[in-house]
Design a protein around this motif. Structure first.
Motif, PDB file in Angstrom:
ATOM      1  N   ASP A  89      -3.673  -3.600  12.366  1.00 33.09           N
ATOM      2  CA  ASP A  89      -2.612  -2.792  12.279  1.00 33.09           C
ATOM      3  C   ASP A  89      -1.272  -3.353  12.919  1.00 33.09           C
ATOM      4  O   ASP A  89      -0.140  -3.078  12.278  1.00 33.09           O
ATOM      5  CB  ASP A  89      -2.640  -1.320  12.610  1.00 33.09           C
ATOM      6  CG  ASP A  89      -3.508  -0.464  11.901  1.00 33.09           C
ATOM      7  OD1 ASP A  89      -4.002  -1.128  10.791  1.00 33.09           O
ATOM      8  OD2 ASP A  89      -4.082   0.568  11.998  1.00 33.09           O
ATOM      9  N   LYS A  91      -1.470  -0.739   7.966  1.00 31.35           N
ATOM     10  CA  LYS A  91      -2.351   0.598   7.752  1.00 31.35           C
ATOM     11  C   LYS A  91      -1.992   1.200   6.469  1.00 31.35           C
ATOM     12  O   LYS A  91      -2.876   2.025   5.907  1.00 31.35           O
ATOM     13  CB  LYS A  91      -1.905   1.420   8.974  1.00 31.35           C
ATOM     14  CG  LYS A  91      -0.451   1.986   9.052  1.00 31.35           C
ATOM     15  CD  LYS A  91      -0.452   3.087  10.169  1.00 31.35           C
ATOM     16  CE  LYS A  91      -0.390   2.099  11.660  1.00 31.35           C
ATOM     17  NZ  LYS A  91      -0.095   2.830  12.759  1.00 31.35           N
ATOM     18  N   ARG A  95      -9.319  -2.362  13.912  1.00 34.39           N
ATOM     19  CA  ARG A  95      -8.127  -1.713  13.388  1.00 34.39           C
ATOM     20  C   ARG A  95      -6.944  -1.817  14.121  1.00 34.39           C
ATOM     21  O   ARG A  95      -5.999  -1.942  13.375  1.00 34.39           O
ATOM     22  CB  ARG A  95      -8.733  -0.149  13.244  1.00 34.39           C
ATOM     23  CG  ARG A  95      -7.611   0.419  12.265  1.00 34.39           C
ATOM     24  CD  ARG A  95      -8.277   1.915  12.055  1.00 34.39           C
ATOM     25  NE  ARG A  95      -7.235   2.709  11.084  1.00 34.39           N
ATOM     26  CZ  ARG A  95      -7.302   3.818  10.642  1.00 34.39           C
ATOM     27  NH1 ARG A  95      -8.657   4.249  10.551  1.00 34.39           N
ATOM     28  NH2 ARG A  95      -6.406   4.288   9.779  1.00 34.39           N
TER      29      ARG A  95
END
Length: 217
Positions: free
Chosen positions: A77, A54, A73
């Motif tokens: 991450d 991230k 995402r």
């Protein structure tokens, strides 16, 4: 408005600063450069493994990348930085790119190029290939040795030590149950010294060629 496709470039002001990847046309060399700089960044900044991806992706400016990343995402991450970059390559590089680079390395011949220039170029190409498919240092040395200019190959034959993987003395204990990192570091040292030997022989060969041409003229 669609984003204009621009060749990607990597910049970084300092190893402790986040690398910036701009542009949208990625190549193996650019992504390898970005990953190396990203690894330096997370180590220098002492970023925890769970936060590395991230933090690193904030430096990737492509709109296409951002759209792809935002879809999953949370999943991305949670990856290690190495696994994440492997996923990026799978998504953004053409299928079979690793094999194309391996074939490029395997098919290379020195020809009339200066040895150091030619060898360093192939070493850099090999370094962009994922570690699982990359040629190790000893194999790469043997491959380069087999593709030398004929006159340089003959010159090397007159210096037997240059033709072996033992131009750099092996570290004590190598061949026993030593750590892989020690073996890798040792083979890298041997390759580096071998390159130096061949560079000197090639410079002598090229100078002799120039002297001969001057005499003929």
């Amino acid at each position: 408005m669609s984003q204009v496709s621009i060749p990607a470039t990597v910049t970084q002001s300092d190893p402790g600063e986040r690398p910036i990847l701009e542009g949208s046309i990625y190549t193996p060399a650019v992504l390898a450069d970005f990953e190396r700089r990203a690894q330096d960044y997370v180590e220098e900044a002492q970023i925890e493994k769970g936060d590395q991806v991230k933090r690193v992706v904030r430096g990737i400016k492509s709109e296409a990348f951002r759209r792809w990343y935002e879809v999953n995402r949370t999943y991305y991450d949670g990856m290690s930085l190495v696994s994440f970059m492997e996923t990026v390559r799978t998504e953004f590089l053409p299928p079979g790119w690793e094999e194309e680079l391996r074939l490029l390395v395997f098919g290379a011949q020195q020809g009339n190029r200066p040895f150091r220039e030619w060898a360093i170029e192939l070493i850099e190409v090999n370094a962009t290939i994922p570690s699982a498919k990359r040629l190790d240092n000893d194999f790469l040395q043997a491959l380069l040795q087999s593709r030398l200019h004929p006159d340089l190959s003959k010159a090397a034959l007159r210096h037997p030590a240059v033709l072996t993987a033992d131009v750099m003395p092996k570290l004590e204990g190598e061949g026993d149950a030593v750590r892989d990192t020690t073996k890798i570091d040792n083979s890298r040292l041997r390759l580096t010294q071998w390159l130096g030997h061949l560079h000197r022989l090639d410079e002598e060969r090229r100078q002799q060629q120039q002297d001969l041409q001057s005499q003929i003229q």
